[in-house]
Design an enzyme around this catalytic site. Structure first.
Site, PDB file in Angstrom:
ATOM      1  CG  ASN A 156      -1.940  -1.132   1.173  1.00 50.11           C
ATOM      2  OD1 ASN A 156      -2.039  -1.856   0.178  1.00 50.11           O
ATOM      3  ND2 ASN A 156      -2.683  -1.307   2.257  1.00 50.11           N
ATOM      4  CB  THR A 168     -17.643  38.972 -28.189  1.00 49.98           C
ATOM      5  OG1 THR A 168     -18.492  39.899 -28.859  1.00 49.98           O
ATOM      6  CG2 THR A 168     -16.395  39.683 -27.679  1.00 49.98           C
ATOM      7  CG  HIS A 169     -21.719  36.774 -28.246  1.00 50.06           C
ATOM      8  ND1 HIS A 169     -22.336  36.081 -27.232  1.00 50.06           N
ATOM      9  CD2 HIS A 169     -21.452  38.009 -27.744  1.00 50.06           C
ATOM     10  CE1 HIS A 169     -22.465  36.862 -26.168  1.00 50.06           C
ATOM     11  NE2 HIS A 169     -21.915  38.038 -26.449  1.00 50.06           N
ATOM     12  CB  SER A 209      -9.725  14.241 -49.037  1.00 49.23           C
ATOM     13  OG  SER A 209     -10.807  13.416 -49.389  1.00 49.23           O
ATOM     14  CE  LYS A 245     -11.765  18.140 -47.100  1.00 49.41           C
ATOM     15  NZ  LYS A 245     -12.208  17.104 -46.181  1.00 49.41           N
ATOM     16  CG  ASN A 270      -8.531  16.850 -44.518  1.00 48.82           C
ATOM     17  OD1 ASN A 270      -9.261  17.683 -45.039  1.00 48.82           O
ATOM     18  ND2 ASN A 270      -8.543  15.571 -44.868  1.00 48.82           N
ATOM     19  CD  GLU A 311     -10.175  18.064 -38.427  1.00 49.67           C
ATOM     20  OE1 GLU A 311     -10.868  18.791 -39.140  1.00 49.67           O
ATOM     21  OE2 GLU A 311      -9.812  16.919 -38.784  1.00 49.67           O
TER      22      GLU A 311
END
Length: 461
Positions: free
Chosen positions: A112, A157-158, A279, A285, A287, A292
């Site tokens: 322990n 913002t937002h 891709s 593409k 990526n 990600e």
């Protein structure tokens, strides 16, 4: 039939083979072997210092433990499930090497307090390594910031255009997040750096051990004050997972922005070939796999934090087998955080290029200078709320007319309010809008240069 275990003389029959596999932790706690050996060496030296064993016996034990270390590093020591855990595996091999004196190593010690010591030694080392990676990540942010003090970027913002910013100011926000991460780990280190060695199973020991001595040998600040607490405490592990989770939050937020910036809609950055993939069916593409993956891996660390909280919430004192489940989450979180820090550092250093012309043009395509019009009027003694409402109406009518504020004629400005003069055009130019915000912590160019100097000082200290 499973191999006879150290504790099995109490039992009449052997452990069911399937249960032996279920019970074993050797598959993952073998990662602790170096720390287990280091802790055992310190314990052996303490036993000799307190005359619980002889100096000759301690030397034999230390020699045997160092031999096991070399065997492991050379790939010659690979215990299987029959060993149950790393502690029994080491003890068994030690007895094979040095004979019956190997059985004395466990005097005045329990698994322990042993496992508690191992996990703290492991985490201390990993915290220090993670802090070094944070500094490398901060260095990469600083290098980009120094190149882009006067590069402009829309601030949001937002997720709506708000006010233009220095790109360096934007990047330095992540530097400060990382600085808090570094400091938070330093604080976690303090509570990790306490030795449970000598707490025994839960109640201490009758032997005249010197816990302060073994703590010093292992470079712990001090031993635990309470043996029950020492063997059952996992607060430090939870705190580490909290700190790790916040590191991942910050990396994930930057990842999200990079994913947006790399999109055709934003087009703020170009992904370089060394840090992007293509891709399988769409050849055009490129990526953003690194950000990600970082964004996706964040959930793993969050999950390990939640799991350990749930493990701990109902455990009576002292040690319970549930605590075997703390290690895999810690190990995986350490691996995940370190790999994500490394990947994001590489991405910043060599995987992206900011499209400065596009960024500078972007801040001229909106109404993010509207607040500066209100500030302009307020500086001419127009009450700010009145100025705010006036500018709101101007934006509304400009939108209807398909114009930006910079396209309004001076006559149109003066129809809005007679306080407007020809200098309004200079006041709302994006470069002026940004450079004027020199309040402490602001985005003004001179203030950002000062912030970079302070950040360098923080990094070097």
């Amino acid at each position: 039939m499973t191999e006879k275990q150290t504790w099995s003389d109490r039992f009449e029959t052997a452990l069911n083979p399937a249960i032996a596999i279920f019970n074993a932790s050797i598959g993952f706690d073998i990662q602790l072997i170096e720390y287990d050996l280091t802790g055992s060496i310190a314990h052996a030296k303490m036993l000799a210092k307190t005359a619980i064993i002889s100096d000759a016996e301690a030397e034999l034990l230390v020699s045997g433990l160092e031999q096991i270390r070399q065997e492991y590093r050379q790939g010659k020591f690979n215990p299987g499930v029959e060993a149950e855990d790393v502690h029994f595996a080491v003890e068994k091999r030690l007895t094979e090497i040095v004979g019956d004196v190997g059985k004395k190593l466990h005097t005045a010690r329990s698994r322990n307090d042993q496992v508690g010591t191992d996990i703290r030694l492991y985490l201390k080392a990993e915290i220090e390594q993670t802090q070094e990676q944070i500094k490398a990540f901060q260095s990469a942010l600083l290098a980009q910031a120094e190149q882009h003090v006067e590069t402009l970027i829309p601030g949001y913002t937002h997720l709506q255009r708000a006010q233009p910013l220095s790109l360096a100011h934007h990047l330095l926000a992540y530097f400060q997040m990382a600085q808090r991460d570094w400091e938070r780990l330093a604080d976690v280190y303090k509570r990790t750096n306490v030795s449970p060695l000598g707490c025994g199973a839960l109640a201490g020991t009758t032997f005249p051990i010197d816990r302060a001595y073994s703590a010093k040998l292992l470079e712990f600040d001090r031993p635990y004050e309470n043996s029950l607490d020492g063997v059952s405490d996992r607060d430090f592990a939870i705190e580490f997972l909290c700190a790790a989770s916040l590191i991942m939050v910050h990396l994930s937020r930057l990842s999200e922005e990079m994913i947006l910036w790399a999109s055709q809609e934003f087009n703020f950055i170009t992904l370089k070939d060394s840090c992007a993939t293509g891709s399988s069916i769409m050849p055009q593409k490129k990526n953003p796999d690194i950000p990600e993956l970082v964004r996706g891996k964040t959930g793993r660390v969050f999950g390990h934090l939640q799991a350990l909280l749930v493990i701990m919430k109902g455990l009576p004192l002292a040690y319970n087998k549930d605590l075997q489940e703390d290690k895999e989450g810690i190990f995986d979180s350490v691996k995940t955080v370190k790999s994500c820090l490394s990947a994001m550092t590489i991405l910043l250093n060599e995987g992206i290029e900011f499209r400065t012309a596009r960024l500078n043009a972007a801040v001229a395509e909106d109404f993010s200078n509207a607040t500066d019009v209100a500030d302009y009027l307020a500086a001419k003694q127009v009450p700010f709320r009145e100025a705010y409402n006036l500018v709101g109406k101007v934006v509304k009518t400009s939108l209807a007319a398909g114009k930006l504020l910079k396209d309004l004629s001076l006559e149109e400005w003066q129809q809005i309010h007679p306080a407007f003069e020809a200098d309004i055009y200079q006041a709302i130019a994006p470069e002026r809008v940004v450079s004027a915000r020199n309040s402490y912590g602001g985005t003004g160019f001179e203030r950002v240069r000062q912030a970079i100097a302070v950040a360098k000082s923080q990094l070097n200290s």
